[in-house]
Design an enzyme around this catalytic site. Structure first.
Site: not given
Ligand code: NAD
Ligand code: UDP
Length: 313
Positions: A141, A144, A147, A173, A189-190, A273
């Site tokens: 992980r 990410y 990064g 999340n 997924n669920f 986590p």
């Molecule tokens: P997502 O994967 O749907 O969106 C990410 C977007 O970035 C996509 O459209 C993808 O094509 C684009 N992308 C990826 N790499 C790129 C690159 N090199 N250049 C240009 N575009 C690129 O994910 P999301 O859930 O919408 O997440 C958006 C942002 O929010 C991300 O930075 C993510 O880390 C952050 N974030 C999301 C969550 C969440 O639960 N959804 C939680 C924490 C942080």
């Molecule tokens: N998870 C799971 N089944 C799935 C997908 C995810 O049990 O089909 C669990 C995963 O192991 C984690 C939690 O759900 O404990 C959240 O996972 P997700 O990938 O949504 O986000 P993150 O781990 O980045 O919070």
């Protein structure tokens, strides 16, 4: 009218952000390389004269004049960010450098979509912004987590060294309509498994917890952060403090979909986590923000979306 750049604007959260920014009378430029994003998420905006979609990878520099930048580009689902981990780090780090360089040159305010993953597998619960985290720097992980941590460092260094106007939010999340059916994150997924009558796959024993925020709430919090005075830099947690075990989530999804799916327990995934819940006092006090949509209400809207998505409508 402000001119606003949204990187990752064709993704799940980015496309909702583009919608809201346009609805509030701004001009929006969306940059995306469509790695995990979809044209489908923004197709309804393509006729809007104040919206522009540009295929661009933020690991390459981009030049434009805008007032604000929201930096969301980065795959967010573990299966997608682990698919090409080196690219994931490049997107977070080189992408941040390119966008911060742009912000510096044009004097724009730039907001970073950081993540609760900067806390890793937290030993402090719930997680306040002051917690420095517990991240494995060499695990699957890390591309990410590290990064995103490095991107935060870059944001604060560009601020200290070059006076760039920065804002950092740590997103917990978040779920909702426009998640890709193959996104791989737990809620999508669920729901997809429940609607298809397939087994619901729990990784590990399902006792690990997460706190789930509905996308509309999240976008409001992120935009409120952009509106704060220049001295408010963050990081600020944005998330819903309601905490659920993954087993509870599976049961709620089965109940709400009326599915006959059974739960199937799979091996635990590496560095997963065990607990996650935001302290949101800063968001409440500084942004005047708190989530308003609780899990079941948000899941019902998300289930409706996936029903349409799976029926091909
Ligand atoms: P997502 O994967 O749907 O969106 C990410 C977007 O970035 C996509 O459209 C993808 O094509 C684009 N992308 C990826 N790499 C790129 C690159 N090199 N250049 C240009 N575009 C690129 O994910 P999301 O859930 O919408 O997440 C958006 C942002 O929010 C991300 O930075 C993510 O880390 C952050 N974030 C999301 C969550 C969440 O639960 N959804 C939680 C924490 C942080
Ligand atoms: N998870 C799971 N089944 C799935 C997908 C995810 O049990 O089909 C669990 C995963 O192991 C984690 C939690 O759900 O404990 C959240 O996972 P997700 O990938 O949504 O986000 P993150 O781990 O980045 O919070």
């Amino acid at each position: 009218m402000k001119k606003i750049l949204v990187t990752g604007g064709a993704g799940f959260l980015g496309s909702h952000l583009c919608d809201r920014l346009l609805a509030e009378g701004n001009e929006v430029i969306c940059l995306d390389n469509y790695f995990t994003g979809r044209k489908k998420n923004i197709v309804h905006l393509l006729d809007n004269p104040y919206f522009e979609a540009i295929r661009h990878d933020i690991t390459d520099p981009y030049f434009i004049e805008v007032d604000e930048i929201y930096n969301l580009a980065c795959p967010a689902s573990p299966i997608h960010y682990q698919y090409n981990p080196i690219k994931t780090i490049k997107t977070s780090v080189m992408g941040a450098i390119n966008m911060l360089g742009l912000a510096k040159r044009i004097k724009a305010t730039i907001l970073q979509a950081s993540t609760s993953e900067v806390y890793g597998d937290p030993t402090i619960h719930p997680q306040p912004e002051e917690y420095w985290g517990n991240v494995n720097p060499i695990g699957i992980r890390s591309c990410y987590d590290e990064g995103k941590r490095c991107a935060e460092t870059l944001f604060f260094d560009y601020h200290r060294q070059n006076n760039v106007k920065i804002k950092v939010v740590r997103i917990f999340n978040t779920y909702g309509p426009r998640m890709h059916p193959n996104d791989g994150r737990v809620i999508s997924n669920f729901i997809v498994q429940a609607l298809k009558g397939e087994n619901i796959t729990i990784y590990g024993d399902g006792s690990q917890t997460r706190s789930f925020c509905y996308c509309d709430d999240l976008i409001k919090g992120m935009m409120a952060m952009m509106e704060t005075p220049e001295n408010i830099l963050g990081p600020i947690n944005i998330g819903n403090p309601g905490e659920f075990t993954i087993r509870e989530l599976a049961e709620i999804v089965i109940e709400l979909t009326g599915s006959k799916s059974k739960i199937s327990y799979m091996p635990q995934i590496e560095d997963d986590p065990m607990q996650r819940k935001p302290v949101i006092d800063k968001a409440r006090n500084i942004l005047g923000w708190e989530p308003s949509i609780q899990l079941k209400e948000g899941l019902i809207k998300t289930i409706e979306y996936f029903e349409k998505e799976l029926s091909g409508k």
